[in-house]
Enzyme design. Structure first.
Site, PDB file in Angstrom:
ATOM      1  N   ILE A   1       3.858  16.658 167.605  1.00  0.00           N
ATOM      2  CA  ILE A   1       2.459  16.612 167.192  1.00  0.00           C
ATOM      3  C   ILE A   1       1.580  16.302 168.401  1.00  0.00           C
ATOM      4  O   ILE A   1       1.852  15.362 169.151  1.00  0.00           O
ATOM      5  CB  ILE A   1       2.241  15.528 166.117  1.00  0.00           C
ATOM      6  CG1 ILE A   1       3.162  15.778 164.910  1.00  0.00           C
ATOM      7  CG2 ILE A   1       0.780  15.488 165.671  1.00  0.00           C
ATOM      8  CD1 ILE A   1       3.205  14.612 163.933  1.00  0.00           C
ATOM      9  N   CYS A   2       0.537  17.092 168.585  1.00  0.00           N
ATOM     10  CA  CYS A   2      -0.419  16.861 169.665  1.00  0.00           C
ATOM     11  C   CYS A   2      -1.705  16.325 169.062  1.00  0.00           C
ATOM     12  O   CYS A   2      -2.418  17.027 168.331  1.00  0.00           O
ATOM     13  CB  CYS A   2      -0.693  18.164 170.426  1.00  0.00           C
ATOM     14  SG  CYS A   2      -1.904  17.972 171.758  1.00  0.00           S
ATOM     15  N   VAL A   3      -1.980  15.041 169.333  1.00  0.00           N
ATOM     16  CA  VAL A   3      -3.204  14.418 168.846  1.00  0.00           C
ATOM     17  C   VAL A   3      -3.632  13.367 169.868  1.00  0.00           C
ATOM     18  O   VAL A   3      -2.790  12.675 170.453  1.00  0.00           O
ATOM     19  CB  VAL A   3      -2.993  13.790 167.443  1.00  0.00           C
ATOM     20  CG1 VAL A   3      -1.944  12.697 167.476  1.00  0.00           C
ATOM     21  CG2 VAL A   3      -4.290  13.278 166.858  1.00  0.00           C
TER      22      VAL A   3
END
Length: 258
Positions: free
Chosen positions: A124-126
């Site tokens: 996940i890219c956040v």
């Protein structure tokens, strides 16, 4: 959808990402310092007591606690009005040895079509898990941000370029693709809640096994009239009979006086 493709879809239901994709530097709880373990334990208790909206902590049904404090597994409910609604998705936060100075890494365990989720690894890219991370950031905040990401993706920093491009060019097509993936891989019901229900049922059965017969007899269900039992008729009949005998005795005494 043809019968062949539908059978493939059913066969691949609930298929998770490859385990090898996210086990490169997973820390075990033994590698975490005592102070960090204490913090993680407190946050886990807080998540179980007051979870954020649409978030459920996944715990071991036997112990009622996470299987490992080094990996926080949770279930996210797809937000309404998105391609993910009416489905549940599992993810995990993997804690490194430098936590909380360094952020955990997030991975979806359920396959999901989203610009900010890698289709191969589930990574996940956040920003919350990158430049916006601070040592005071809580698991509850991270999980809430990830759920918000299902509402508002950021295609500018996509890990799934195809999904990011489709999101920018045709949201309808992106939504159809994401919904199809959700139908195939997402869970229609919350498994985290059912596991919690199993835990509570087992605890209740265990309490009943250790309960004494005297205590069980002394229990009265709420709203139950203790005189409304099968013995109530005999109780009332005895009291009526006693009144009748008392009345006859009084009548005899009054006749004797005459």
């Amino acid at each position: 959808m043809s019968s062949a493709s539908s059978s493939v879809a059913r066969g691949s239901l609930y298929r998770a990402y490859s385990r090898s994709s996210s086990t490169g530097s997973i820390s075990s709880v033994e590698n975490l310092p005592p102070r960090t373990i204490a913090r993680v334990s407190k946050e886990v208790r807080d998540l179980m007591k007051t979870p954020p909206g649409g978030i459920n902590l996944v715990v071991d049904p036997e112990t009622g606690m996470p299987s490992s404090l080094g990996e926080i597994v949770a279930e996210v409910e797809g937000p309404q009005g998105t391609p993910y609604e009416n489905h549940y998705f599992r993810l995990k936060l993997v804690l490194g040895v430098e936590f909380p100075a360094s952020p955990p890494r997030g991975f979806f365990l359920t396959k999901i079509y989203h610009p900010n989720v890698d289709m191969t690894t589930g990574a996940i890219c956040v920003n919350t898990l990158k430049k916006d991370w601070t040592p005071d950031t809580t698991f509850a905040h991270v999980l809430s941000v990830i759920r918000c990401l299902l509402i508002n993706p950021f295609p500018e920093s996509s890990l799934n370029d195809e999904a990011g491009k489709l999101f920018m060019e045709s949201y309808d097509e992106y939504s159809k693709r994401a919904r199809l993936m959700a139908d195939v891989h997402g869970r229609p019901n919350s498994s985290a809640m059912s596991e919690g229900d199993d835990k509570r049922r087992k605890a209740d059965l265990k309490d009943d096994e250790h309960d004494s017969p005297q205590r069980r007899k002394s229990r009265i269900e709420p709203g139950m009239n203790p005189l409304g039992s099968k013995n109530s008729n005999s109780i009332s009949s005895k009291s009526i009979g006693a009144k009748q005998v008392s009345g006859r005795l009084k009548k005899k005494k009054s006749l004797k006086r005459l």
